[in-house]
Design an enzyme around this catalytic site. Structure first.
Site, PDB file in Angstrom:
ATOM      1  N   ASN A 156      14.462 -18.679  -3.539  1.00  0.00           N
ATOM      2  CA  ASN A 156      13.295 -19.552  -3.451  1.00  0.00           C
ATOM      3  C   ASN A 156      13.222 -20.621  -4.536  1.00  0.00           C
ATOM      4  OD1 ASN A 156      12.690 -17.528  -5.346  1.00  0.00           O
ATOM      5  ND2 ASN A 156      10.514 -17.971  -5.144  1.00  0.00           N
ATOM      6  N   GLU A 254      12.725  -9.754 -12.827  1.00  0.00           N
ATOM      7  CA  GLU A 254      11.517 -10.487 -12.403  1.00  0.00           C
ATOM      8  C   GLU A 254      11.344 -10.285 -10.912  1.00  0.00           C
ATOM      9  OE1 GLU A 254       9.280 -11.826 -14.154  1.00  0.00           O
ATOM     10  OE2 GLU A 254      10.315 -11.817 -16.073  1.00  0.00           O
ATOM     11  N   CYS A 288       6.938 -16.792  -6.233  1.00  0.00           N
ATOM     12  CA  CYS A 288       6.472 -15.505  -6.758  1.00  0.00           C
ATOM     13  C   CYS A 288       5.130 -15.677  -7.448  1.00  0.00           C
ATOM     14  CB  CYS A 288       7.495 -14.950  -7.730  1.00  0.00           C
ATOM     15  SG  CYS A 288       7.983 -16.140  -8.973  1.00  0.00           S
ATOM     16  N   GLU A 466      11.746 -14.322 -19.867  1.00  0.00           N
ATOM     17  CA  GLU A 466      12.731 -15.372 -19.668  1.00  0.00           C
ATOM     18  C   GLU A 466      12.210 -16.670 -20.279  1.00  0.00           C
ATOM     19  OE1 GLU A 466      15.316 -15.004 -16.242  1.00  0.00           O
ATOM     20  OE2 GLU A 466      13.533 -14.513 -15.093  1.00  0.00           O
TER      21      GLU A 466
HETATM   22  P1  NAD Z   1      16.019  -9.993  -2.737  1.00  0.00           P
HETATM   23  O1  NAD Z   1      15.654  -8.870  -3.643  1.00  0.00           O
HETATM   24  O2  NAD Z   1      16.210  -9.708  -1.307  1.00  0.00           O
HETATM   25  O3  NAD Z   1      17.358 -10.672  -3.229  1.00  0.00           O
HETATM   26  C1  NAD Z   1      17.518 -11.154  -4.543  1.00  0.00           C
HETATM   27  C2  NAD Z   1      18.994 -11.116  -4.892  1.00  0.00           C
HETATM   28  O4  NAD Z   1      19.422  -9.758  -4.958  1.00  0.00           O
HETATM   29  C3  NAD Z   1      19.895 -11.812  -3.866  1.00  0.00           C
HETATM   30  O5  NAD Z   1      20.927 -12.498  -4.525  1.00  0.00           O
HETATM   31  C4  NAD Z   1      20.441 -10.639  -3.078  1.00  0.00           C
HETATM   32  O6  NAD Z   1      21.679 -10.922  -2.477  1.00  0.00           O
HETATM   33  C5  NAD Z   1      20.593  -9.605  -4.182  1.00  0.00           C
HETATM   34  N1  NAD Z   1      20.694  -8.217  -3.706  1.00  0.00           N
HETATM   35  C6  NAD Z   1      20.224  -7.692  -2.545  1.00  0.00           C
HETATM   36  N2  NAD Z   1      20.557  -6.370  -2.472  1.00  0.00           N
HETATM   37  C7  NAD Z   1      21.221  -6.069  -3.607  1.00  0.00           C
HETATM   38  C8  NAD Z   1      21.799  -4.873  -4.125  1.00  0.00           C
HETATM   39  N3  NAD Z   1      21.794  -3.718  -3.437  1.00  0.00           N
HETATM   40  N4  NAD Z   1      22.381  -4.919  -5.326  1.00  0.00           N
HETATM   41  C9  NAD Z   1      22.402  -6.057  -6.046  1.00  0.00           C
HETATM   42  N5  NAD Z   1      21.898  -7.233  -5.599  1.00  0.00           N
HETATM   43  C10 NAD Z   1      21.309  -7.233  -4.396  1.00  0.00           C
HETATM   44  O7  NAD Z   1      14.912 -11.147  -2.950  1.00  0.00           O
HETATM   45  P2  NAD Z   1      14.825 -12.556  -2.198  1.00  0.00           P
HETATM   46  O8  NAD Z   1      14.326 -12.313  -0.807  1.00  0.00           O
HETATM   47  O9  NAD Z   1      16.071 -13.339  -2.386  1.00  0.00           O
HETATM   48  O10 NAD Z   1      13.695 -13.281  -3.054  1.00  0.00           O
HETATM   49  C11 NAD Z   1      12.342 -13.141  -2.805  1.00  0.00           C
HETATM   50  C12 NAD Z   1      11.697 -12.242  -3.847  1.00  0.00           C
HETATM   51  O11 NAD Z   1      11.955 -12.758  -5.146  1.00  0.00           O
HETATM   52  C13 NAD Z   1      10.185 -12.199  -3.731  1.00  0.00           C
HETATM   53  O12 NAD Z   1       9.759 -10.868  -3.877  1.00  0.00           O
HETATM   54  C14 NAD Z   1       9.716 -13.023  -4.910  1.00  0.00           C
HETATM   55  O13 NAD Z   1       8.436 -12.695  -5.391  1.00  0.00           O
HETATM   56  C15 NAD Z   1      10.765 -12.731  -5.917  1.00  0.00           C
HETATM   57  N6  NAD Z   1      10.790 -13.757  -6.955  1.00  0.00           N
HETATM   58  C16 NAD Z   1      10.339 -13.419  -8.205  1.00  0.00           C
HETATM   59  C17 NAD Z   1      10.325 -14.374  -9.213  1.00  0.00           C
HETATM   60  C18 NAD Z   1       9.851 -14.017 -10.596  1.00  0.00           C
HETATM   61  O14 NAD Z   1      10.237 -14.680 -11.531  1.00  0.00           O
HETATM   62  N7  NAD Z   1       9.041 -12.990 -10.752  1.00  0.00           N
HETATM   63  C19 NAD Z   1      10.791 -15.658  -8.964  1.00  0.00           C
HETATM   64  C20 NAD Z   1      11.240 -15.960  -7.690  1.00  0.00           C
HETATM   65  C21 NAD Z   1      11.252 -14.999  -6.696  1.00  0.00           C
END
Ligand code: NAD
Length: 486
Positions: A156, A254, A288, A466
């Site tokens: 995102n 995060e 997020c 961060e």
């Molecule tokens: P996601 O957890 O599906 O994926 C994030 C990353 O993790 C991707 O690169 C994905 O390929 C990887 N991943 C998935 N399964 C994995 C595994 N088993 N082992 C290691 N890596 C793995 O999240 P998303 O759908 O890409 O992003 C949306 C989420 O991110 C929302 O919940 C949002 O709130 C959060 N977000 C948080 C922040 C913050 O700073 N707090 C910022 C942006 C987004």
């Protein structure tokens, strides 16, 4: 280049040990126009991830002792190239993720600012010299790089988040294996390409694209990774934390949010509506830090809901690259399904859909969804407790400030919180008592500076903050050394 029939699509490979490698590719589809392939991106295997970790390990002794001028120069040149190419990279971001072009360019500029900031930080890392409690002994406290860093990012903020993890990692002398989200890998590929061409030695920065369950998991499972910095969903974040505990390794995690925006009777209505509109729906609500819970006191409630609904009706949803678009498409079919599911859940739970929530047709086939606003929400409803991660917000009516604060804090998350008020007393009380890592007064819950700490509490964050100078807490390890004065 590979021909897809209608136009040529570039092939983007993984970078391992200074070489571009990869032979199987996945298309990156434009959510504003599903017939358009943005590019073909290599899919790495678990073996590729191991090779990347080994390359990072081999490069660590050299890079960790490299001169700070060299590190600073590479980061500065990268910032300058990103800035020079902001229109092109911003358009790539909009094409792969669906943010509007102005949002895409703004995020690209932010990535450049982050690299510039850490180009300065590379020259500023300091330690401490203290007197010992033992006469004749000198104590030094210094910071050293952590080692090999695994970076796993979501889709995102496809350029800002990789930038705010890669830049400090390199600045402080670590080597890196980065794995971007499969839905939007193009911006990370571009940053890696720029850093590589700007003179990073082979192996210092490695890129492995592909499935999280395979490539990301390989990073988590490796005992050769010294720290993992992750941004994404709570479910994956928990896996990162568990793997970190198993390997006794540092984790920076995060995750999601269910951020409250409190609107009090004494708020400036115009300010409150614009703050809610921005925080809830800009970037298609896929932040997020988005305000998904609007907690509004009795006296202003009806006027606020009516004015926000009127403003929402003027928002132009459409193709991310069209200049008049204010809300781009949802990122992909899976996320769109999740948004629609939650809209149906909200209706079934008894919330009142004030406006939006329907699919929109545009000249191109894309994931266009009208931002949805629910009223008459109760804190216990799923749409008020679970992260939807789309352009969907709900209003909870409360009696007074005390109830607003209690509802705002009544969540498992704690990333960002906001209040709209003209009362100094309530603003100050809210800043002190909100259980969130970031708090905004008369400002959207989303939208932060790049030079100050970013992060949350409770289920939103785990580990050190961060960004800004606080990044050193994760990317360096402290050494205390004692020497007899001789
Ligand atoms: P996601 O957890 O599906 O994926 C994030 C990353 O993790 C991707 O690169 C994905 O390929 C990887 N991943 C998935 N399964 C994995 C595994 N088993 N082992 C290691 N890596 C793995 O999240 P998303 O759908 O890409 O992003 C949306 C989420 O991110 C929302 O919940 C949002 O709130 C959060 N977000 C948080 C922040 C913050 O700073 N707090 C910022 C942006 C987004």
């Amino acid at each position: 280049m590979k021909s897809t029939g209608s136009f040529d699509v570039a092939l983007h490979r993984n970078l391992i040990g200074g070489s571009w490698v990869g032979s199987t590719f996945l298309p990156n589809i434009n959510p504003s126009d599903l017939s358009q392939v943005v590019g073909e991106f290599a899919t790495a295997t678990a073996d590729d991830a191991q090779a990347a970790i080994a390359a990072a390990r081999a490069a660590f002794p050299g890079w960790s002792r490299s001169g700070i001028l060299e590190r600073s120069r590479i980061l500065r040149d990268t910032a300058q190239e990103i800035l020079r190419r902001k229109d092109e990279i911003g358009a790539l971001l909009s094409r792969e993720e669906g943010k509007t072009l102005s949002e895409g360019i703004a995020e690209t500029i932010r990535a450049a600012q982050i690299f510039e900031f850490f180009s300065g930080e590379a020259l500023r890392l300091a330690g401490e010299v203290l007197a010992s409690v033992r006469p004749g002994v000198e104590v030094q406290v210094t910071r050293e790089p952590l080692g090999v860093i695994g970076i796993i990012t979501p889709w995102n903020f496809p350029i800002a988040i990789p930038a705010w993890k890669i830049a400090p990692a390199l600045c402080y002398g670590n080597t890196v294996v980065v794995k971007p989200a499969e839905v939007a890998p193009g911006c990370t590929w571009t940053i890696v390409d720029i850093l590589h061409r700007n003179g990073l030695p082979p192996g210092v920065l490695n890129l492995v694209m592909g499935k999280g369950s395979m490539v990301g998991q390989a990073l988590l499972d490796s005992p050769d990774v010294d720290g993992v910095t992750f941004t994404g969903s709570v479910g994956t974040g928990r896996r990162v934390a568990e793997a970190g505990a198993r390997h006794m390794r540092r984790s920076q995690i995060e995750m999601g949010g269910k951020n409250p925006l409190v609107v009090l009777d004494d708020a400036d209505l115009g300010v409150a509506v614009e703050v809610a509109l921005n925080g809830s729906f800009y970037s298609t609500g896929q932040r997020c830090t988005a305000s998904s819970r609007l907690i509004v006191t009795d006296g202003i409630h009806d006027r606020f809901v009516a004015a926000l609904a009127d403003r929402m009706a003027t928002l132009r949803v459409g193709h991310a690259l069209e200049p008049e678009t204010q809300i781009g498409p949802v990122v992909d079919a899976g996320q769109l399904e999740q948004d629609l599911d939650y809209i149906a859940i909200g209706k079934a739970e008894g919330a009142r859909l004030v406006g939006g929530g329907d699919l929109i047709e545009r000249p191109t086939r894309g994931h266009f969804l009208a931002p949805a606003l629910f009223a008459d929400c109760a804190p216990r409803m799923r749409i008020m407790r679970e992260e939807i991660f789309g352009p969907v917000a709900g209003v909870i009516r409360v009696r007074d400030y005390d109830e607003a604060l209690a509802v705002a804090n009544g969540t498992e998350f704690g990333l960002s919180a906001g209040i709209c008020t003209t009362s100094l007393k309530h603003a100050a009380h809210f800043r002190r008592n909100t259980e969130a890592g970031m708090v905004m007064v008369n400002l959207p819950t989303a939208g932060v500076d790049f030079h100050v700490p970013f992060g949350g509490r409770k289920a939103s964050s785990f580990g050190p903050r961060e960004q800004g100078r606080y990044a050193a807490e994760f990317f360096t390890t402290v050494k205390t050394s004692y020497q007899a004065a001789g």
